[in-house]
Design a protein around this motif. Structure first.
Motif, PDB file in Angstrom:
ATOM      1  N   LEU A 197       0.028  -1.324   2.466  1.00 31.55           N
ATOM      2  CA  LEU A 197       1.265  -1.128   3.056  1.00 31.55           C
ATOM      3  C   LEU A 197       2.147  -1.378   1.818  1.00 31.55           C
ATOM      4  CD1 LEU A 197       2.456  -2.298   6.319  1.00 31.55           C
ATOM      5  CD2 LEU A 197       3.806  -2.910   4.312  1.00 31.55           C
ATOM      6  N   GLY A 198       3.013  -0.347   1.668  1.00 30.13           N
ATOM      7  CA  GLY A 198       3.665  -0.296   0.548  1.00 30.13           C
ATOM      8  C   GLY A 198       5.182  -0.850   1.116  1.00 30.13           C
ATOM      9  N   ALA A 199       5.887  -2.070   0.655  1.00 31.65           N
ATOM     10  CA  ALA A 199       7.091  -2.391   0.945  1.00 31.65           C
ATOM     11  C   ALA A 199       7.708  -3.022  -0.203  1.00 31.65           C
ATOM     12  CB  ALA A 199       7.137  -3.482   2.171  1.00 31.65           C
ATOM     13  N   SER A 200       8.912  -2.676  -0.190  1.00 32.00           N
ATOM     14  CA  SER A 200       9.795  -3.275  -1.334  1.00 32.00           C
ATOM     15  C   SER A 200      11.323  -3.730  -1.113  1.00 32.00           C
ATOM     16  CB  SER A 200      10.022  -2.208  -2.497  1.00 32.00           C
ATOM     17  OG  SER A 200      10.620  -2.555  -3.687  1.00 32.00           O
ATOM     18  N   SER A 201      11.385  -4.674  -1.691  1.00 36.78           N
ATOM     19  CA  SER A 201      13.069  -5.420  -1.618  1.00 36.78           C
ATOM     20  C   SER A 201      13.489  -6.003  -2.744  1.00 36.78           C
ATOM     21  CB  SER A 201      12.899  -6.520  -0.319  1.00 36.78           C
ATOM     22  OG  SER A 201      12.186  -7.640  -1.056  1.00 36.78           O
ATOM     23  N   TYR A 202      13.073  -5.757  -3.861  1.00 34.03           N
ATOM     24  CA  TYR A 202      13.346  -6.258  -5.158  1.00 34.03           C
ATOM     25  C   TYR A 202      13.968  -5.263  -6.076  1.00 34.03           C
ATOM     26  CZ  TYR A 202      11.852 -11.042  -4.555  1.00 34.03           C
ATOM     27  OH  TYR A 202      11.916 -12.180  -4.252  1.00 34.03           O
ATOM     28  N   ILE A 215       7.653  -6.967   7.593  1.00 32.96           N
ATOM     29  CA  ILE A 215       6.110  -6.479   7.476  1.00 32.96           C
ATOM     30  C   ILE A 215       5.230  -6.928   8.922  1.00 32.96           C
ATOM     31  CG2 ILE A 215       3.827  -6.582   6.444  1.00 32.96           C
ATOM     32  CD1 ILE A 215       5.356  -6.486   3.980  1.00 32.96           C
ATOM     33  N   THR A 216       5.295  -8.061   9.251  1.00 33.87           N
ATOM     34  CA  THR A 216       4.577  -8.786  10.395  1.00 33.87           C
ATOM     35  C   THR A 216       5.179  -8.064  11.513  1.00 33.87           C
ATOM     36  OG1 THR A 216       4.122 -10.927   9.325  1.00 33.87           O
ATOM     37  CG2 THR A 216       4.205 -10.845  11.617  1.00 33.87           C
ATOM     38  N   GLU A 217       6.502  -7.862  11.864  1.00 35.41           N
ATOM     39  CA  GLU A 217       6.924  -7.199  12.726  1.00 35.41           C
ATOM     40  C   GLU A 217       6.611  -5.980  12.862  1.00 35.41           C
ATOM     41  OE1 GLU A 217      11.122  -7.585  11.982  1.00 35.41           O
ATOM     42  OE2 GLU A 217      11.219  -9.863  12.726  1.00 35.41           O
ATOM     43  N   PHE A 218       6.413  -5.065  12.042  1.00 36.11           N
ATOM     44  CA  PHE A 218       5.837  -3.793  11.811  1.00 36.11           C
ATOM     45  C   PHE A 218       4.324  -3.780  12.411  1.00 36.11           C
ATOM     46  CE2 PHE A 218       3.893  -0.388   9.357  1.00 36.11           C
ATOM     47  CZ  PHE A 218       4.611   0.672   9.882  1.00 36.11           C
ATOM     48  N   ILE A 219       3.642  -4.628  11.806  1.00 33.21           N
ATOM     49  CA  ILE A 219       2.323  -4.625  12.113  1.00 33.21           C
ATOM     50  C   ILE A 219       1.971  -4.964  13.643  1.00 33.21           C
ATOM     51  CG2 ILE A 219       0.058  -5.882  11.611  1.00 33.21           C
ATOM     52  CD1 ILE A 219       0.966  -3.813   9.254  1.00 33.21           C
ATOM     53  N   LYS A 220       2.848  -5.786  13.990  1.00 36.25           N
ATOM     54  CA  LYS A 220       2.776  -6.392  15.614  1.00 36.25           C
ATOM     55  C   LYS A 220       2.949  -5.160  16.451  1.00 36.25           C
ATOM     56  CE  LYS A 220       4.092 -11.054  15.375  1.00 36.25           C
ATOM     57  NZ  LYS A 220       5.281 -12.192  15.572  1.00 36.25           N
ATOM     58  N   LYS A 221       3.549  -4.046  16.077  1.00 42.08           N
ATOM     59  CA  LYS A 221       3.639  -2.726  16.962  1.00 42.08           C
ATOM     60  C   LYS A 221       2.375  -1.922  16.977  1.00 42.08           C
ATOM     61  CE  LYS A 221       8.601  -2.178  15.469  1.00 42.08           C
ATOM     62  NZ  LYS A 221       9.380  -1.303  14.635  1.00 42.08           N
ATOM     63  N   SER A 222       1.388  -2.347  16.124  1.00 41.62           N
ATOM     64  CA  SER A 222       0.217  -1.702  16.414  1.00 41.62           C
ATOM     65  C   SER A 222      -0.662  -2.451  17.384  1.00 41.62           C
ATOM     66  CB  SER A 222      -0.530  -1.597  14.951  1.00 41.62           C
ATOM     67  OG  SER A 222       0.223  -0.768  14.199  1.00 41.62           O
TER      68      SER A 222
END
Length: 171
Positions: free
Chosen positions: A62-67, A107-114
């Protein structure tokens, strides 16, 4: 010229990876484990961790960026979504560093949707200096109070991921 102060040696990393891999193997025995590496920083850690896990498991990313530089922007951008079906599976998010906690919370909130069976977090570094949200790290190799960390997959503006140990970067 940047200064690199050694915090964690290659040998210490290998020792901790073996311990964490054994613990994950025991905890997930007879479960449907999927490791999801958070790109880009986790790729080195994930590659070494997966070889220390003795039970069958699958890997996705999973790609996620905030920096930007050394600071979190506060905005999480998803650059890649997992390809595997996650429903009713045991998900272990693999992250290089737990810092503010904001990215892993999103990310955890996003994965919970699955609709996974479970979600846990494994971080190479659990750093407390800038923690903004309460989120549990279920497995961590190292805990640090402060510093801007590079090496072993961790970067500063996409540089220094290739360093074999973990350093505190002084600019």
């Amino acid at each position: 010229m940047p200064e690199f102060i050694l915090l964690i040696s290659e040998q210490e990393i290998k020792k901790q990876l073996k311990k964490i891999g054994q613990k994950i193997s025991i905890d997930y025995k007879d479960k449907d484990l999927v490791l999801i590496g958070v790109l880009k920083g986790s790729f080195v850690f994930l590659a070494d961790l997966t070889r220390q896990i003795s039970i069958d498991h699958e890997i996705d990313f999973l790609g996620a960026s905030s920096y930007s530089g050394t600071s979190s922007t506060g905005q999480i951008v998803f650059t890649k979504q997992p390809d595997l079906k996650l429903e009713n599976r045991d998900i272990l998010l693999v992250e290089d560093i737990m810092d503010t906690g904001n990215t892993l919370l999103k990310i955890t909130e996003f994965i919970k949707k699955s609709n996974p069976k479970s979600i846990k977090i494994c971080a190479l570094i659990d750093k407390h200096e800038r923690r903004e949200v309460k989120i549990a790290v279920d497995y961590s190799c190292f805990s640090l109070e402060k510093g801007f960390i590079v090496g072993y997959g961790l970067d500063y503006d996409e540089k220094y991921r290739n360093l074999p140990a973990i350093y505190d970067l002084k600019l």
